[in-house]
Structures are given as C-alpha cells and as structure tokens.
Design an enzyme around this catalytic site. Structure first.
Site, mmCIF file in Angstrom:
data_model
loop_
_atom_site.group_PDB
_atom_site.id
_atom_site.type_symbol
_atom_site.label_atom_id
_atom_site.label_comp_id
_atom_site.label_asym_id
_atom_site.label_seq_id
_atom_site.Cartn_x
_atom_site.Cartn_y
_atom_site.Cartn_z
ATOM 1 N N LYS A 12 -2.244 5.188 -5.840
ATOM 2 C CA LYS A 12 -2.857 6.070 -6.840
ATOM 3 C C LYS A 12 -4.363 6.024 -6.654
ATOM 4 C CE LYS A 12 -4.598 2.604 -9.571
ATOM 5 N NZ LYS A 12 -6.041 2.293 -9.674
ATOM 6 N N GLY A 99 -6.265 -5.715 -3.172
ATOM 7 C CA GLY A 99 -7.631 -5.704 -3.690
ATOM 8 C C GLY A 99 -8.374 -4.431 -3.385
ATOM 9 N N GLY A 100 -7.634 -3.312 -3.290
ATOM 10 C CA GLY A 100 -8.277 -2.050 -2.934
ATOM 11 C C GLY A 100 -8.450 -1.084 -4.082
ATOM 12 N N GLY A 103 -3.611 0.386 -6.568
ATOM 13 C CA GLY A 103 -2.429 0.114 -7.388
ATOM 14 C C GLY A 103 -1.218 -0.344 -6.613
ATOM 15 N N GLY A 104 -1.416 -0.948 -5.450
ATOM 16 C CA GLY A 104 -0.287 -1.306 -4.594
ATOM 17 C C GLY A 104 0.734 -2.202 -5.272
ATOM 18 N N GLY A 105 0.278 -3.281 -5.910
ATOM 19 C CA GLY A 105 1.204 -4.194 -6.566
ATOM 20 C C GLY A 105 1.935 -3.544 -7.723
ATOM 21 N N SER A 106 1.216 -2.766 -8.523
ATOM 22 C CA SER A 106 1.836 -2.064 -9.651
ATOM 23 C C SER A 106 2.846 -1.035 -9.168
ATOM 24 C CB SER A 106 0.761 -1.374 -10.498
ATOM 25 O OG SER A 106 -0.097 -2.323 -11.091
ATOM 26 N N SER A 107 2.499 -0.344 -8.085
ATOM 27 C CA SER A 107 3.413 0.640 -7.508
ATOM 28 C C SER A 107 4.667 -0.041 -6.975
ATOM 29 C CB SER A 107 2.706 1.403 -6.388
ATOM 30 O OG SER A 107 3.549 2.382 -5.831
ATOM 31 N N ASP A 139 -1.097 -0.825 -15.023
ATOM 32 C CA ASP A 139 -0.919 0.387 -14.221
ATOM 33 C C ASP A 139 0.537 0.692 -13.889
ATOM 34 O OD1 ASP A 139 -3.615 0.876 -14.183
ATOM 35 O OD2 ASP A 139 -3.952 0.183 -12.130
#
Length: 287
Positions: A12, A99-100, A103-107, A139
């Site tokens: 996102k 850490g970008g 939203g990678g972890g939430s996704s 998120d």
C-alpha cells in the site's frame, strides 16, 4: 477443500499522512489516504491434514516465528474459530522490503486471515476478520477490506475512496526506519487541522503532505538524498514513516524511464495504483 492456495499480499501507499492529534493511550490520531499497488509478496497456504497446527515453511530472516504477523494472524483466526481445523503449512515469496512503509507485514497478516478463512471454510465476514486484524496492527483492516480508503483514528476507521489509478515509481533507500522512533520524536508535527469531509481523491497535491517527512529526512540522510533526486521529475513523497518514497506518473512508460536513470545502490520498483486490492480480485475469481 482447496489443498493449496497462492494469494497476493500487495503493498500500500499512504498518498498522504496527516497527524491531527495525540490520544490518551499515546497513539497518534491520523488522517491518511490508502491505495494499493499491483505489486507485493505471494503467500501460499497448503492444507496438511496429517500435520495439525500452523507452520511457516519460509521464516523471515531476523523475525522469530512467534513475532511473525503471518503466524500471529493464523493463530488468532484459529482461536476465534474455536474448532478442530486441519493443519496448514504457509510459505511466502517476499518482495516487499521490511521497514519501508509499504505495509508488508500488515498485508501478510490480512492475506493469511482471508486465505485461511477460505481454505478452512469459516465464512467469517470482512468486518469480523478486520476486527481480528486490528489486534495485530493498525494497517491490517484496510488490507482485509481491500478497497482504497480514507483512514482515520490510528488508520482503522475507513471510508472507501477512489484516487486516480496512476503509475508509481517507488524507491527504497538503504535504511530501515523504526516507526516508534519517528512517532516519539519531539519535532514531529502533531496538529495538522482535521478535514471536515473525506477526500474523494488526492486532487490538489499542495493540500496534502506526509507529516513524518521532515523528521525522517533529518534522521535518515539516505531518504533525503533519494527524495531530492526523485523531486527533479515531479512531486515525491514518503509513504507511512518510510523509508520508501514514491513519485506519481501518468503512464508506466513515463515511470520506467525515470526508473532506468535512478542512482546506483537504490532498490525499488514500478507499479500501478489500484483501488481494489489484488488479493480481493484473486479471491473473487475463486468464488
């Protein structure tokens, strides 16, 4: 029952991020505009009746399984279902940087919730899954609901939005940013005036910004350097608390021309903004 299911876990962008106050519990009140990208990780769920429980086949370096949001999401859903469920083995093809601000972890958590809801045939609604998701991260609900949205509160109060589905060049400077560190900084703007109505689209870019940007650029010179480079070609903005920055382009070819000229040592990608999550597009095809 589907034995194996591979689903997208998209990135996102926060097209803007305003901090409008601070809550009694220490969290910040936000207003933000979420849009998905047609780029992200892939998560594969494999049903294993012979092996009960949930296992992660591909651990993420530096993240213990018990801290991994994929495992947390699977366990939270199994607890809510409160019945005997077949075992599942989960693997991930990771593309999104940690850490970008993408939203990678939430996704990953949302894809796990929706994917397991499908393979376990739990028939939980999106509101129920989003409620579970919120316990994992602010998120997660927007990824569960799967529509571009104006977010309020800590980002969990969502109003569907329809920003232009433009192309984006996303750059990842060579640093990882700690969200807690940014939100605890003294110099962070926390009093941006609230909007009276949800924006239908981003519109006049001068009205919007990312309130974390000045603090991040001060603490992480790599971000400032990358942003200064990208601003040569048009407006550039931080997503979330970073470290990724993005520029908007009307066509894929326009974005790729700039991508080809990027400085060495910076990673990133070109992707299209989409208002319906690729995860939901895929699940609709399975119905």
């Amino acid at each position: 029952m589907t034995d194996t299911l591979t689903l997208p876990s998209p990135a996102k962008l926060n097209l803007f991020l305003h901090i409008v106050g601070r809550r009694a519990d220490g969290y910040h009140e936000l207003e933000t505009l979420f849009q998905f990208l047609n780029y992200g990780d892939d998560i594969t769920l494999r049903v294993t009746p012979e092996h009960p429980g949930v296992r992660l086949e591909s651990p993420i370096t530096g993240v213990p399984d018990e801290d991994n949001l994929i495992i947390k999401a699977a366990r939270a859903l199994a607890h809510k279902a409160a019945g005997e469920l077949p075992g599942v083995s989960i693997s991930i093809k990771k593309r999104l940087p940690m850490g970008g601000g993408l939203g990678g972890g939430s996704s990953n958590a949302a894809t796990t919730l929706l994917g397991l809801n499908h393979v376990w045939k739990l028939q939980m609604g999106l509101d129920e899954l989003a409620e579970i998701g919120l316990t994992l991260g602010a998120d997660v609900p927007v990824f569960v609901h799967g529509h571009a949205a104006f977010g309020e509160g800590v980002g969990e109060r969502l109003t569907p939005a329809f920003p232009p589905e433009d192309w984006f060049l996303v750059l990842k400077p060579t640093c990882n940013i700690n969200t807690g560190k940014i939100f605890s900084e003294q110099g962070l703007t926390r009093n941006t005036p609230k909007m009276t109505i949800a924006p239908a689209f981003e519109g006049d870019a001068s009205r919007y910004r990312n309130d974390c940007e000045d603090v991040v650029k001060k603490l992480y010179p790599e971000v400032k350097q990358s942003m200064d480079w990208l601003k040569q070609f048009g407006p550039a903005r931080l997503t979330g608390t970073g470290a990724c920055i993005f520029g908007r382009f009307p066509t894929e070819s326009a974005a790729r021309i700039i991508w080809e000229s990027k400085p060495s040592g910076i990673t990133g990608f070109v992707a299209k903004g989409v208002n319906i999550s690729p995860l939901h597009q895929k699940l609709t095809e399975l119905e």
